[in-house]
Design a protein around this motif. Structure first.
Motif, PDB file in Angstrom:
ATOM      1  N   VAL A   1       0.832  -1.210   0.000  1.00 31.08           N
ATOM      2  CA  VAL A   1       0.000   0.000   0.000  1.00 31.08           C
ATOM      3  C   VAL A   1       0.864   1.256   0.000  1.00 31.08           C
ATOM      4  CG1 VAL A   1      -1.889   1.232   1.133  1.00 31.08           C
ATOM      5  CG2 VAL A   1      -1.852  -1.262   1.167  1.00 31.08           C
ATOM      6  N   ILE A   2       2.000   1.230   0.695  1.00 25.76           N
ATOM      7  CA  ILE A   2       2.930   2.362   0.639  1.00 25.76           C
ATOM      8  C   ILE A   2       3.370   2.611  -0.804  1.00 25.76           C
ATOM      9  CG2 ILE A   2       5.321   3.030   1.158  1.00 25.76           C
ATOM     10  CD1 ILE A   2       4.887   2.007   3.999  1.00 25.76           C
ATOM     11  N   ASN A   3       3.716   1.555  -1.517  1.00 24.33           N
ATOM     12  CA  ASN A   3       4.120   1.720  -2.916  1.00 24.33           C
ATOM     13  C   ASN A   3       2.984   2.283  -3.763  1.00 24.33           C
ATOM     14  OD1 ASN A   3       6.738   0.874  -2.531  1.00 24.33           O
ATOM     15  ND2 ASN A   3       6.371  -1.236  -3.173  1.00 24.33           N
ATOM     16  N   LEU A   4       1.761   1.833  -3.501  1.00 23.96           N
ATOM     17  CA  LEU A   4       0.630   2.311  -4.288  1.00 23.96           C
ATOM     18  C   LEU A   4       0.349   3.792  -4.043  1.00 23.96           C
ATOM     19  CD1 LEU A   4      -1.918  -0.658  -4.132  1.00 23.96           C
ATOM     20  CD2 LEU A   4      -0.711   0.206  -6.144  1.00 23.96           C
ATOM     21  N   ILE A   5       0.381   4.222  -2.779  1.00 27.09           N
ATOM     22  CA  ILE A   5       0.093   5.640  -2.537  1.00 27.09           C
ATOM     23  C   ILE A   5       1.201   6.514  -3.117  1.00 27.09           C
ATOM     24  CG2 ILE A   5      -1.267   5.160  -0.464  1.00 27.09           C
ATOM     25  CD1 ILE A   5       1.125   6.312   1.152  1.00 27.09           C
ATOM     26  N   SER A   6       2.408   5.977  -3.224  1.00 22.77           N
ATOM     27  CA  SER A   6       3.514   6.741  -3.792  1.00 22.77           C
ATOM     28  C   SER A   6       3.412   6.819  -5.302  1.00 22.77           C
ATOM     29  CB  SER A   6       4.850   6.097  -3.396  1.00 22.77           C
ATOM     30  OG  SER A   6       5.005   6.041  -1.992  1.00 22.77           O
ATOM     31  N   GLU A   7       2.993   5.713  -5.932  1.00 24.32           N
ATOM     32  CA  GLU A   7       3.021   5.623  -7.390  1.00 24.32           C
ATOM     33  C   GLU A   7       1.701   6.029  -8.047  1.00 24.32           C
ATOM     34  OE1 GLU A   7       3.987   1.542  -7.974  1.00 24.32           O
ATOM     35  OE2 GLU A   7       5.951   1.702  -6.968  1.00 24.32           O
ATOM     36  N   LYS A   8       0.573   5.828  -7.359  1.00 22.86           N
ATOM     37  CA  LYS A   8      -0.738   6.024  -7.978  1.00 22.86           C
ATOM     38  C   LYS A   8      -1.487   7.237  -7.431  1.00 22.86           C
ATOM     39  CE  LYS A   8      -0.153   2.077 -10.151  1.00 22.86           C
ATOM     40  NZ  LYS A   8       0.146   2.049 -11.615  1.00 22.86           N
ATOM     41  N   GLN A   9      -0.866   7.979  -6.545  1.00 17.26           N
ATOM     42  CA  GLN A   9      -1.484   9.180  -5.966  1.00 17.26           C
ATOM     43  C   GLN A   9      -2.813   8.868  -5.266  1.00 17.26           C
ATOM     44  OE1 GLN A   9       0.195  12.212  -5.808  1.00 17.26           O
ATOM     45  NE2 GLN A   9       1.773  10.773  -6.491  1.00 17.26           N
ATOM     46  N   ILE A  10      -2.873   7.742  -4.605  1.00 13.63           N
ATOM     47  CA  ILE A  10      -4.039   7.376  -3.804  1.00 13.63           C
ATOM     48  C   ILE A  10      -4.136   8.306  -2.601  1.00 13.63           C
ATOM     49  CG2 ILE A  10      -4.911   5.571  -2.238  1.00 13.63           C
ATOM     50  CD1 ILE A  10      -3.679   3.571  -4.339  1.00 13.63           C
ATOM     51  N   ASN A  11      -5.343   8.761  -2.293  1.00 13.73           N
ATOM     52  CA  ASN A  11      -5.505   9.665  -1.156  1.00 13.73           C
ATOM     53  C   ASN A  11      -6.580   9.236  -0.168  1.00 13.73           C
ATOM     54  OD1 ASN A  11      -7.765  10.375  -2.749  1.00 13.73           O
ATOM     55  ND2 ASN A  11      -6.594  12.032  -3.710  1.00 13.73           N
ATOM     56  N   VAL A  12      -7.227   8.091  -0.426  1.00 12.48           N
ATOM     57  CA  VAL A  12      -8.214   7.547   0.516  1.00 12.48           C
ATOM     58  C   VAL A  12      -7.928   6.064   0.709  1.00 12.48           C
ATOM     59  CG1 VAL A  12     -10.652   7.052   0.954  1.00 12.48           C
ATOM     60  CG2 VAL A  12     -10.004   9.199  -0.155  1.00 12.48           C
TER      61      VAL A  12
END
Length: 428
Positions: free
Chosen positions: A97-108
């Motif tokens: 999930v850390i990688n996803l928020i860094s790469e995909k600009q997830i905010n929720v």
């Protein structure tokens, strides 16, 4: 800060079979319809699921599961330090999930189950704040009897306090039913300071399970005929059915005992039991021991076959009962039966009444005699079955996946406005 919403859900997900994995599925479907883009799901690798319980990897289901969201399936890192005794799977989830928020600009980050998904999300949120200087909104939903079981059984050893901390650490607190909220508040009053239990009572909102009610209303005559042929169902038969997990708390043995009574006056009836679980073998032994005729176990079947079974049924029965602290917190199968246009007989346990509504029939839990009596009322047309059907179809509309997810989005918008954040999303 947040120009548009990108949601990552952390939960169980198909092929895991439970109401809450389908909650995640249909939340993803609604988000796709609202925003025009796929959001994200982080879940368990299929190999980690026990194949004999809560598992269905039918091509139909898996195709649906993949089309609504980008699915990331996590395995523990088996190369971990042998001196570290535990935590490999949770760390793998957090890392993904850390990688996803860094790469995909997830905010929720949206979670189903506090244990351990809320903890995972909270750690990722802390990383985003500390390392990335980014605000991540966390929205935690307490769902499932296992969550209540986890807290209820750990009120003295500190684990219950830890789980409630994860709930309180979220930005938005949700419960899958009013019953679930009341139990969470009860446990919080028992083990937390008053100010925190009062905060949960005040701030926690009920958001029912999203499900696709319109799907269960649609009839596929070819599928109905195929189901009857596959399970060798006679044309002139009256079907009583159950669909769900075959676990002790589901009360299916009570249904078998009730069916023994029903057969005397209704020899044309067939009992079809759909699903699988740890009770499968013991239930089949019960049928053999009592030489009970006309009982069919389908095992795990596809979603379209489940719909066919429900639509072919004269009555759907969900005889759930409490097992220690393990209690139904809603009951998605109850929603599905009603959407399929089937009178429902169930028990007044936990959050089941919220799913089944006032129009369904209720038997005493753990009472085969009373269960048989209530089923017979439907079979003998001693209740207004059409009124039950009509009320059921109307009742389940409030659980429609799009409407429920719209409420989910409204809660996010309210939070963003309260904290002076830009709007979370613009729907298409």
């Amino acid at each position: 800060m947040l120009n548009e919403m990108k949601v990552c859900t952390i939960s169980k997900y198909p092929p895991y079979m439970s109401g809450h994995s389908f909650e995640a599925l249909y939340q993803g479907k609604a988000l796709l319809e609202m925003t025009g883009e796929k959001h994200y799901e982080v879940t368990y690798d299929q190999s980690l699921y026990e194949k004999n319980t809560n598992y269905n990897n039918s091509p139909e289901l898996m195709s649906e599961a993949e089309q609504y969201v980008h699915v990331y399936r996590v395995l523990p890192d088996y190369r971990g330090n042998v001196k570290v005794l535990d935590g490999a799977l949770i760390k793998a989830f957090i890392g993904q999930v850390i990688n996803l928020i860094s790469e995909k600009q997830i905010n929720v980050l949206s979670t189903f189950y506090l244990d351990p998904h809320a903890y995972i999300a909270n750690q990722v949120k802390a990383y985003a704040q500390t390392v990335l200087d980014r605000k991540i909104i966390t929205i935690h939903k307490a769902v499932g009897s296992d969550v209540l079981n986890s807290i209820a059984n750990h009120r003295t050893d500190g684990e219950g306090k830890f789980l409630l901390l994860q709930l309180l650490s979220g930005d938005i607190m949700l419960a899958v039913s009013q019953f679930t909220k009341e139990k969470i508040v009860e446990y919080a009053q028992d083990i937390l300071p008053v100010r925190l239990s009062e905060r949960i009572a005040t701030e926690m909102r009920v958001l029912y399970a999203p499900f696709n009610n319109t799907y269960f209303m649609e009839r596929d005559e070819e599928q109905l005929e195929a189901f009857k042929k596959k399970f060798k169902l006679p044309e002139r038969t009256t079907i009583i059915s159950y669909f769900g997990r075959l676990f002790p708390e589901k009360g299916v043995e009570d249904l078998l005992a009730a069916f023994r009574l029903i057969k005397y006056n209704h020899p044309e009836t067939v009992l079809v039991i759909g699903g699988q679980g740890i009770s499968s073998d013991s239930l089949k032994r019960y049928v053999e021991l009592h030489a009970l005729p006309d009982v069919i176990f389908t095992g795990m079947i596809s979603n379209s076959e489940k719909r066919a079974l429900m639509q072919l049924s004269s009555v759907g029965v969900i005889p759930t009962k409490p097992i220690l602290n393990f209690v139904e917190t809603l009951c998605v199968s109850a929603l599905e039966y009603q959407a399929a246009g089937v009178p429902l007989v169930t028990t007044c346990v936990g959050g089941v009444t919220e799913a089944a509504g006032e129009h369904s029939l209720y038997a005493k839990h753990s009472s085969p005699d009373d269960l048989a009596e209530k089923i017979a009322l439907v079979l003998d047309q001693k209740v207004d079955c059409q009124a039950m059907i009509d009320s059921g179809i109307k009742h389940v509309k409030q659980f429609n996946y799009y409407n429920i997810t719209k409420m989910f989005m409204n809660y996010l918008e309210e939070y963003a406005a309260r904290d002076n954040l830009p709007r979370v999303m613009q729907t298409t």
